[in-house]
Every structure is written in structure tokens, then in C-alpha cells.
Design an enzyme around this catalytic site. Structure first.
Site, short mmCIF file in Angstrom:
data_model
loop_
_atom_site.label_atom_id
_atom_site.label_comp_id
_atom_site.label_asym_id
_atom_site.label_seq_id
_atom_site.Cartn_x
_atom_site.Cartn_y
_atom_site.Cartn_z
N THR A 145 7.04 72.52 28.74
CA THR A 145 8.45 72.21 28.57
C THR A 145 8.77 72.22 27.08
O THR A 145 7.87 72.13 26.24
CB THR A 145 8.79 70.84 29.16
OG1 THR A 145 8.06 69.84 28.43
CG2 THR A 145 8.40 70.77 30.63
N GLU A 177 9.42 73.00 35.66
CA GLU A 177 8.68 72.27 36.68
C GLU A 177 8.87 72.83 38.08
O GLU A 177 8.23 72.37 39.04
CB GLU A 177 9.09 70.79 36.67
CG GLU A 177 8.63 70.02 35.45
CD GLU A 177 9.58 70.07 34.26
OE1 GLU A 177 9.46 69.24 33.36
OE2 GLU A 177 10.46 70.97 34.24
N LYS A 202 30.20 58.54 29.39
CA LYS A 202 30.80 57.44 30.14
C LYS A 202 31.91 56.82 29.29
O LYS A 202 31.64 56.21 28.25
CB LYS A 202 29.77 56.39 30.52
CG LYS A 202 30.25 55.45 31.62
CD LYS A 202 29.11 54.63 32.20
CE LYS A 202 29.57 53.86 33.43
NZ LYS A 202 28.47 53.07 34.03
N TRP A 225 32.70 58.38 34.53
CA TRP A 225 31.91 59.52 34.07
C TRP A 225 32.79 60.73 33.76
O TRP A 225 33.75 61.01 34.48
CB TRP A 225 30.87 59.92 35.11
CG TRP A 225 29.87 58.85 35.44
CD1 TRP A 225 29.75 58.17 36.60
CD2 TRP A 225 28.86 58.33 34.58
NE1 TRP A 225 28.73 57.26 36.54
CE2 TRP A 225 28.15 57.34 35.30
CE3 TRP A 225 28.47 58.59 33.27
CZ2 TRP A 225 27.09 56.62 34.76
CZ3 TRP A 225 27.41 57.89 32.73
CH2 TRP A 225 26.74 56.91 33.47
#
Length: 543
Positions: free
Chosen positions: A186, A332, A440, A445
Site C-alpha cells: 500500500t 487489499e 463534518k 456529514w
């Protein structure tokens, strides 16, 4: 009672041998640093992979050990993909764009025995030479005429010389399907990069899933141009799925971001399918618009790695009759998780309705199970409204990071992706943010991705990003950061007004700032972490 069918192992070796036997005449065309237009067949590629296997054994590399590659998309890298993995060794694809400290860490963590590198990346390794004690040698992917001179790297080997005198016959070992075949790390936005170790089984199953008609939809009639780098999540698996179906491969090498070269390759090789990140398609569109060229053979483009701006969909469809399809996944996940094609009942919809769905990341591919959960880990409905953290499990999803002591999944086997999304009743997922990037404001949100998509529809915007900045009253408010198109000087107030009627009023960014360049990660994604650091301590303009 068990079924009474053959139980042969699923291995990459099977893909290679099948393609060699059935599709040996299909071509691989490459742009390389030492040969601007290399062309040969699958049969020749796999013949050279056998020569490579003989050479690797003579180098003394053992099965299960890692062999690193720092290379772009071309025929030699294809040979490495198969020659290394089918020997039972691990092909460790390394992103050469990573920071030196990250390269040093992952090469040592993987314990790479040898490194196979393109000429252009030799200087990168020279700076690290004394920090890679276990590397026994560096093989440069070129011929003797193009070998670097006066290199400080010890045991520098020419690839063509390495395999030249080797026998082109090789008895491939019988591997168990759970044998490790490749390794990818990653990008390591927090802490050190983590290794994802793929098996032959997971790779073959991913190959099947990705080639399905409602995924990449590949066949032997296709000419596929993988622009997504082969050092990034196995090049989205196209170097496996292409040979599996016998598709011709066109590899752009160091020219993967050059609009003119991509246009030339598409037209000369009659490319039908391609895959890459949105920035690549913006570069191609820019060249097409300026040059007036068309791409008549091109049927569809897959885009992933970042949310795709609406203008890319609209311009390719309206001006070039090319269908742009989004995909979503991650290292992944090998990487494919979802793919976007329209369902049959949507064919009669008008273009505005279709575009609304096209902006979503697509439906789960068979082999991947998915759910969204709230902060208490309770599954949320697929109604297109509820937004939650995305969790996945499946046939090619990680269970544990390389050399980790514990599983990466929860007790029920679900892996948390770090994305926040909605999923509608038709199964279409729409990423609204990364968990760490969500804004937020006043307890509610705000989706930075939706704001970025909206900003990119403005004709004067070349690139846009939205980040949350501390606000005394609302805790956080969105800041719009824009790279203007060349020659344009957009008015900030007019850009902010562009959001009116397109998003909720309280979502509209509080301010707009212009920059010459937006920072990106090594894999081409906008680096929100670096952007937040750039605007740390930002003071909101007084109204």
C-alpha cells in the site's frame, strides 16, 4: 458426499500455458526506452519467460523468496510477471514513485533477493545502494547497448545478456494454488507501507471475475491497452486476464501519461479497451481537443483509483462515442471490488438519468461480498440514502498483511476498506468519502467527492479538491481548492455560485483558493493529507 470432478490447482502457470497453446499468435506491442515500438507474440513472450526461469534458478533464488521489479508497462515486465511467479517465487512489484524512505523500507521488508529495474530508475536505486544489504544484484531491463555507464550499483546485470544464452525449454514446477505469487505494498499514507501477498488461487479467481461481461468484458477480439501501471495492484489484473482470453496487449511504457502517444497507439493498433486513472483520460482528452484527432476504434475506457469527474464521461461519449466505466477496489482486493455497467432496464432512460448512475462506482463483482455499516457496526440498508463505512470479504480479499501477527479482518471475516459509501436498491455503490477525509460541519456529514465532481463540471476548472478546515462556529467547513485551466482566471464567487441548485445549500464550500498544482500520492490520487498540511492554519476570509 463429495463431487467426482477433477481438482486441479488454480495457478498463473495454467493461464500462461493455455495462452501459449491457444492464443500464441496474439500480439504484445510495447513502447520501451530502448525500442520505441517493440512487437512480438504471446508465444515469444512465454518462450523468453522460460529462458528467464532458467536464469533465475542459476542466480540461486529459492522458491518463496521475493524478486523486486521497478518497471513500467512493457513486454519485459510481462515476462517477469510470469517467469518469477510460475517458478514459485514472489514477484514484488515496486512503485518507483514512492519516497526513498518508503522504497528502502519495502525492499528490505520484502527481503528482495534481486531487483529488476528499468534504466530510468537506476539513479533511484543508486541513492539507496548502501541501505539494501540483502539485495544480491540489480538487473537492468535493457540490452548491452543501453546499459547505464559508471553506475555505483554493485553487481549490475544486463537483462538481455542474462537470458540470451539460456535454454528456451523449462519444466515448470507443480505449485499448490495457495502458493504466493506476487506482492504489492500500500502507499502508506499513515505509517509504513503494508504488504499484500497474493496467491495463485486468488489471482486466477480475480482474473475470472474481472473478465466477465459486466466487468472489463474482455474477449480475444479486443485490443487492450493497460495504462494503469503494472507496479500498481498487478496492473488491475489485465496482464493475466488479457492472455486468458487471448486479447492483444498494447503497453505504453514510459509514455503512459502522454496524450499524443496514447492517441497514436490507439489508432495504429486499433485499441478497443483501455484502463487508467482519471488524470490519464484528462491528458488524452486535452490532446484530442487540441489536435482534432479522433479514436474510432476505442469502445470503452475503465477508470478507477479516484472518483471520475463528469466531464470525462460526457466528452468521451458525446464527442468520441466512447463509453467510460468506473471501477472501484484497492490493493487489499487484488484490486477489483465493483464495476459499472448499466442494467438492461436503464437502457430506456434519458442521458441525464444514466449519467446520475454512471457517476457511481458500480455493482459488486461476483466473488466480492459487501456491506455498509454505521458507527456501531450495524449493517445499513441498500436504499441509496444511508451512508456508512464499507466492509468487504471475498475470494480475492486480504486476510492478513504480509508478516503481520494478526488478521486484517474483524472476527466475522470482514475487511474495513476505509471508504464511506451509499449502495442503492440496484446494488450500485457510490463512494462519498474516505473515512479520514469526510467533512463534518455542524454535526452533519458533507461529501468532499460530490463537491469535487460538481466543481469539475465548471468549464474553467482543470482540477479540484475539497478539504475540511476548522471553523469556529461549525467545527469544520469545506474549502474548495482549484487548479484553473491554462489561460483561465475564474472568479472565486462565480465558482462557488456554480454549486447552487446542484448540492444542498449548506454543503457549498465556504471559500475558494487557487493553486498551481494539487499534491498527489505515488499512485496518482489527490493527497488530502498533504493538501490539509498546505492549508494548515488557514483563516477564513471575512464576509
Amino acid at each position: 458426499m463429495y463431487g467426482q470432478m477433477m481438482n486441479l490447482p488454480l495457478t498463473i502457470t495454467n493461464i500462461m500455458q493455455f495462452a501459449d497453446k491457444v492464443y500464441g499468435g496474439s500480439e504484445i506491442v510495447s513502447v520501451t526506452a530502448d525500442n520505441p515500438y517493440h512487437r512480438y507474440t504471446y508465444a515469444e513472450a512465454f518462450r523468453r519467460a522460460r529462458k528467464l526461469a532458467n536464469a533465475l534458478e542459476k542466480l540461486g533464488i529459492k522458491r518463496g523468496e521475493c524478486v523486486g521489479t521497478l518497471a513500467l508497462n512493457d513486454y519485459r515486465h510481462v515476462e517477469l510477471y510470469y517467469g518469477i511467479s510460475c517458478l514459485g517465487m514472489v514477484c514484488h512489484t515496486i512503485n518507483p514513485r514512492l519516497f526513498p524512505e518508503q522504497l528502502e523500507y519495502i525492499i528490505n521488508h520484502a527481503e528482495d533477493q534481486y531487483l529488476f529495474v528499468d534504466v530510468m530508475f537506476v539513479p533511484v536505486l543508486e541513492k539507496l545502494a548502501e541501505k539494501l544489504p540483502q539485495v544480491k544484484g540489480v538487473v537492468v531491463l535493457t540490452d548491452e547497448a543501453h546499459m547505464p555507464e559508471n553506475s555505483r550499483l554493485p553487481n549490475l546485470i544486463c537483462y538481455e545478456s542474462l537470458i540470451e544464452d539460456e535454454d528456451d525449454e523449462f519444466e515448470w514446477p507443480e505449485l499448490e494454488e495457495e502458493t504466493a505469487c506476487s506482492l504489492c505494498y500500500t502507499s502508506g499514507t499513515t505509517g509504513n507501507p503494508k504488504g499484500v501477498l497474493y496467491s495463485h488461487r486468488s489471482t486466477v479467481l480475480h482474473c475470472y471475475g474481472s473478465a466477465l461481461p459486466d466487468s472489463f468484458g474482455l474477449s480475444g477480439r479486443d485490443v487492450v491497452m493497460p495504462i494503469v501501471p503494472m507496479f500498481h495492484v498487478n496492473g488491475w489484473g489485465l496482464v493475466y486476464s488479457g492472455p486468458m482470453v487471448g486479447a492483444k496487449l498494447v503497453m505504453p511504457g514510459p509514455k503512459m501519461g502522454d496524450g499524443q502517444t496514447l492517441c497514436t497507439l490507439i489508432n495504429e493498433e486499433k485499441v478497443t479497451v483501455s484502463a487508467g486513472v482519471p488524470t490519464v483520460w484528462l491528458a488524452l482528452l486535452d490532446y484530442l481537443e487540441k489536435s482534432g484527432h479522433k479514436v474510432p476504434s476505442l469502445q470503452r475506457l475503465t477508470t478507477g483509483g479516484a472518483a471520475c469527474p463528469q466531464p470525462i464521461f460526457d466528452k468521451f461519449r458525446e464527442h468520441y462515442n466512447v463509453d467510460v466505466q468506473q471501477a472501484w477496489g484497492m490493493t487489499e482486493m487484488s484490486p477489483l471490488g465493483t464495476y459499472h455497467t448499466l442494467k438492461p432496464h436503464m437502457d430506456c432512460w434519458d442521458e441525464e438519468e444514466k449519467t446520475r448512475v454512471r457517476l457511481k462506482q458500480g455493482r459488486p463483482v461476483y466473488g466480492v461480498d459487501m456491506k455498509i455499516v454505521d458507527e456501531n457496526d450495524v449493517a445499513l440498508p441498500w436504499d441509496g440514502k444511508a451512508s456508512g463505512a464499507v466492509k468487504v470479504r471475498g475470494l480475492w480479499v486480504i486476510q492478513r498483511y504480509f508478516k503481520a501477527d494478526t488478521d486484517a479482518c474483524d472476527a466475522e471475516g470482514w475487511f474495513e476498506t476505509g471508504d464511506v459509501a451509499t449502495i442503492d436498491a440496484d446494488g450500485y455503490m457510490q463512494i462519498t468519502d474516505r473515512t479520514k477525509d469526510v467533512i463534518k460541519s455542524g454535526g452533519e456529514w458533507i461529501s468532499s467527492i460530490e463537491l469535487e465532481n460538481c466543481a469539475m463540471t465548471h468549464p474553467q476548472v482543470a482540477e479540484a479538491a475539497v478539504i475540511g478546515i476548522y471553523h469556529e462556529k461549525w467545527t469544520e467547513r469545506p474549502l474548495l481548492v482549484v487548479v484553473p485551466k491554462e489561460g483561465e482566471s475564474p472568479d472565486p464567487a462565480e465558482l462557488l455560485a456554480h454549486f447552487t441548485g446542484k448540492v444542498a445549500r449548506w454543503w457549498i464550500p465556504e471559500a475558494c483558493e487557487f493553486v498551481a498544482e494539487i499534491p498527489h500520492t505515488a499512485t496518482g490520487k489527490v493527497s488530502k493529507k498533504d493538501l490539509r498540511a498546505q492549508f494548515e492554519g488557514y483563516t477564513w476570509p471575512k464576509v
